[in-house]
Scaffold this active site. Structure first.
Site, PDB file in Angstrom:
ATOM      1  N   ARG A 389     -25.380 -26.163   9.028  1.00 39.95           N
ATOM      2  CA  ARG A 389     -25.197 -27.318   9.912  1.00 39.95           C
ATOM      3  C   ARG A 389     -23.740 -27.536  10.324  1.00 39.95           C
ATOM      4  O   ARG A 389     -23.363 -28.595  10.780  1.00 39.95           O
ATOM      5  CB  ARG A 389     -25.744 -28.606   9.249  1.00 39.95           C
ATOM      6  CG  ARG A 389     -27.272 -28.649   9.159  1.00 39.95           C
ATOM      7  CD  ARG A 389     -27.868 -28.653  10.558  1.00 39.95           C
ATOM      8  NE  ARG A 389     -29.322 -28.715  10.570  1.00 39.95           N
ATOM      9  CZ  ARG A 389     -30.112 -27.662  10.603  1.00 39.95           C
ATOM     10  NH1 ARG A 389     -29.603 -26.453  10.560  1.00 39.95           N
ATOM     11  NH2 ARG A 389     -31.420 -27.798  10.667  1.00 39.95           N
ATOM     12  N   PHE A 390     -22.922 -26.493  10.168  1.00 39.42           N
ATOM     13  CA  PHE A 390     -21.524 -26.584  10.555  1.00 39.42           C
ATOM     14  C   PHE A 390     -21.390 -25.998  11.955  1.00 39.42           C
ATOM     15  O   PHE A 390     -20.735 -24.979  12.171  1.00 39.42           O
ATOM     16  CB  PHE A 390     -20.642 -25.837   9.539  1.00 39.42           C
ATOM     17  CG  PHE A 390     -19.365 -26.557   9.215  1.00 39.42           C
ATOM     18  CD1 PHE A 390     -19.371 -27.894   8.827  1.00 39.42           C
ATOM     19  CD2 PHE A 390     -18.144 -25.910   9.292  1.00 39.42           C
ATOM     20  CE1 PHE A 390     -18.188 -28.551   8.527  1.00 39.42           C
ATOM     21  CE2 PHE A 390     -16.961 -26.560   8.989  1.00 39.42           C
ATOM     22  CZ  PHE A 390     -16.989 -27.888   8.606  1.00 39.42           C
TER      23      PHE A 390
END
Length: 411
Positions: A389-390
Site C-alpha cells: 500500500r505504499f
C-alpha cells in the site's frame, strides 16, 4: 525411448528459469514423439509405445496449457506494462506472433492428440509424420523466440517485486501455495468467497498487493494531458478491458453526490469529452453544479487516473458530428429514451423505440437534449499501485496562467 517426467525444477522464486525448464520438458516430450513415430512401424502399439503415448498426452494435455497461460496472462502483460522505447517496440512486434503460435500449436495438438489416444489404448498405430513434424517445428521456432528475446527482456526489466508476483501467479495456477500471501496475487481474485466466514471479515481480507511497475517524478511528462495520452496508449497496447471507460462523479444542488460509468470519446488540451442526455440525472446535476470528477481505473496495469475540473457543453457542431457518426439504431435509442426517468416496463421502452424508428427513417435528427460534455481539468492525479500500500501518486495542478505544477503525494 522412455524418460522420467519428474526432473527437478527451479524454485518459483526464479520464474523465468521455471519457464525455461518448461521448455526443456517440452523438448523432451517432442523427442519422445519423434521416437514414437519411428517405433510404431517396427513394433506397433506395444506396451512401450502405449507408455510413450500416455506420457506425451499427459504433458501436452496439462502442463503445456499452464505454460501458455503463464505467458498469456502474466509474463506478456507484465512486460507490456513495463517495457519502454525499443523494448516496447520489439514486444509489440513479437507478441502477436507468440499468441498466434499458441493458437496454432493448440490446433495441431488436437490433431495429434486423437492419434495418440488410440495408440495409448492399443487400438491404433497411425501417427502422421507430417503432423508431428509441423507440431515439433512450430514449438521449436516458438521457444527460440521466447528464450532469445522475451526471457532476456523480462530478466532485465522486471524488479524483484515483479519476479515474486510472476512466480506466485505461476504457483497458484498449479495449485501450489504461492510464495507471496495469496491475497497479493491477482489470480487469487478468481477464488470463491468462503461464505462460512462473517462477511465483514471476508471483505477485510480482500487485499491485493501491487508491484508491476513504479512511478517517479522523472517518469512522468511535464504536460499531464500528454502523460494521460501515454498511459492511455499503454492501456490500449496491454489490451485493458474497456480502457475508455471512466467514472463521472457529479453533485446535485443539495451537495449529494452520484457517479456512473461512461465512455470517453475525445481528449485533448481542451479537456475530456463524453456524450449523453442533457436531461439525465448527471445533466441536471451539472446544471446545478458544473464541477465534476472523472476516474479511470486500469486494473491490469495497476493504475488509476483522477481528473477534476469544470464541465461545459460541447458546441452543437461537435455534438452533431459525433451523433451522426453513431449507428442509426443508437441514434434512435438516444431520441426514444428519457434517460434516468422512470418507466413502467421494458415493453414500454421498446414501444417508444419503435414509434421513433417509424418516423425517423434512416436519418434521425439529433435532439436538442442530447450532446456532449467536456471537463476542463484543473487537477489530474496519476496513481501507480505499489507493494504494501505504499503507492506512487503524482498530481498536477493547473495554475492561474494555465501552466501545470506537479508534485508527489503520500499514499
Amino acid at each position: 525411448m522412455s524418460h522420467t517426467l519428474f526432473d527437478t525444477a527451479p524454485d518459483f522464486s526464479q520464474p523465468i528459469a521455471v519457464l525455461k525448464h518448461c521448455h526443456d520438458r517440452i523438448r523432451k516430450q517432442l523427442e519422445t514423439l519423434r521416437k514414437l513415430l519411428a517405433h510404431l512401424p517396427r513394433h506397433g502399439a506395444d506396451a512401450e509405445a502405449q507408455q510413450a503415448a500416455r506420457a506425451v498426452l499427459k504433458y501436452f494435455n496439462n502442463a503445456a496449457h499452464l505454460h501458455h497461460q503463464d505467458e498469456e496472462h502474466n509474463l506478456l502483460p507484465m512486460l507490456q506494462a513495463t517495457a519502454r522505447g525499443a523494448d516496447a517496440a520489439l514486444l509489440a512486434e513479437l507478441t502477436p506472433a507468440i499468441l498466434a503460435g499458441h493458437e496454432q500449436m493448440d490446433r495441431d495438438w488436437s490433431i495429434i492428440k486423437s492419434q495418440l489416444e488410440q495408440i495409448a489404448n492399443g487400438s491404433g498405430t497411425a501417427l502422421s509424420a507430417d503432423d508431428v513434424a509441423r507440431f515439433c517445428e512450430a514449438y521449436a521456432d516458438h521457444m527460440v523466440v521466447e528464450e532469445g528475446q522475451i526471457a532476456p527482456m523480462a530478466k532485465r526489466l522486471f524488479s524483484p517485486d515483479q519476479m515474486a508476483q510472476l512466480g506466485s501467479a505461476m504457483q497458484l495456477r498449479r495449485g501450489i501455495l504461492p510464495a507471496l500471501p495469496t491475497s497479493q496475487v491477482p489470480e487469487q481474485h478468481a477464488a470463491p468467497v468462503n461464505h462460512t466466514v462473517a462477511d465483514g471479515v471476508v471483505l477485510a481480507d480482500l487485499r491485493l498487493d501491487y508491484g508491476r511497475a513504479s512511478l517517479t517524478e522523472d517518469d512522468v511528462l511535464d504536460d499531464p494531458i500528454a502523460q494521460f495520452g501515454k498511459w492511455f496508449e499503454e492501456a490500449l497496447h496491454a489490451k485493458v478491458n474497456e480502457p475508455n471507460a471512466m467514472s463521472v462523479a457529479t453533485v446535485d444542488a443539495d451537495g449529494k453526490p452520484s457517479s456512473r460509468i461512461v465512455l470517453i470519446k475525445q481528449y485533448d488540451h481542451r479537456g475530456f469529452t463524453w456524450y449523453t442526455n442533457y436531461e439525465s440525472q448527471k445533466g441536471r446535476q451539472l446544471r446545478a453544479n458544473p464541477h465534476a470528477a472523472l476516474l479511470f481505473f486500469w486494473s491490469e496495469l495497476e493504475r488509476q487516473v483522477r481528473i477534476e475540473g469544470k464541465v461545459v457543453q460541447t458546441t452543437a457542431e461537435e455534438s452533431d458530428t459525433y451523433f451522426y457518426s453513431r449507428p442509426v439504431k443508437s441514434q434512435i435509442a438516444a431520441i426514444a429514451s428519457r434517460q434516468s426517468a422512470p418507466i413502467a416496463n421494458r415493453e414500454q421502452m421498446e414501444a417508444n423505440y419503435d414509434a421513433v424508428a417509424a418516423v425517423s427513417g434512416e436519418h434521425p435528427l439529433r435532439p436538442a437534449h442530447w450532446g456532449g460534455y467536456r471537463l476542463d481539468p484543473e487537477r489530474i492525479e496519476f496513481w501507480q499501485g505499489r507493494r504494501s500500500r505504499f503507492h506512487d501518486r503524482i498530481v498536477y495542478v493547473k495554475q492561474a496562467d494555465g501552466s501545470w505544477v506537479k508534485e508527489r503525494l503520500q499514499p
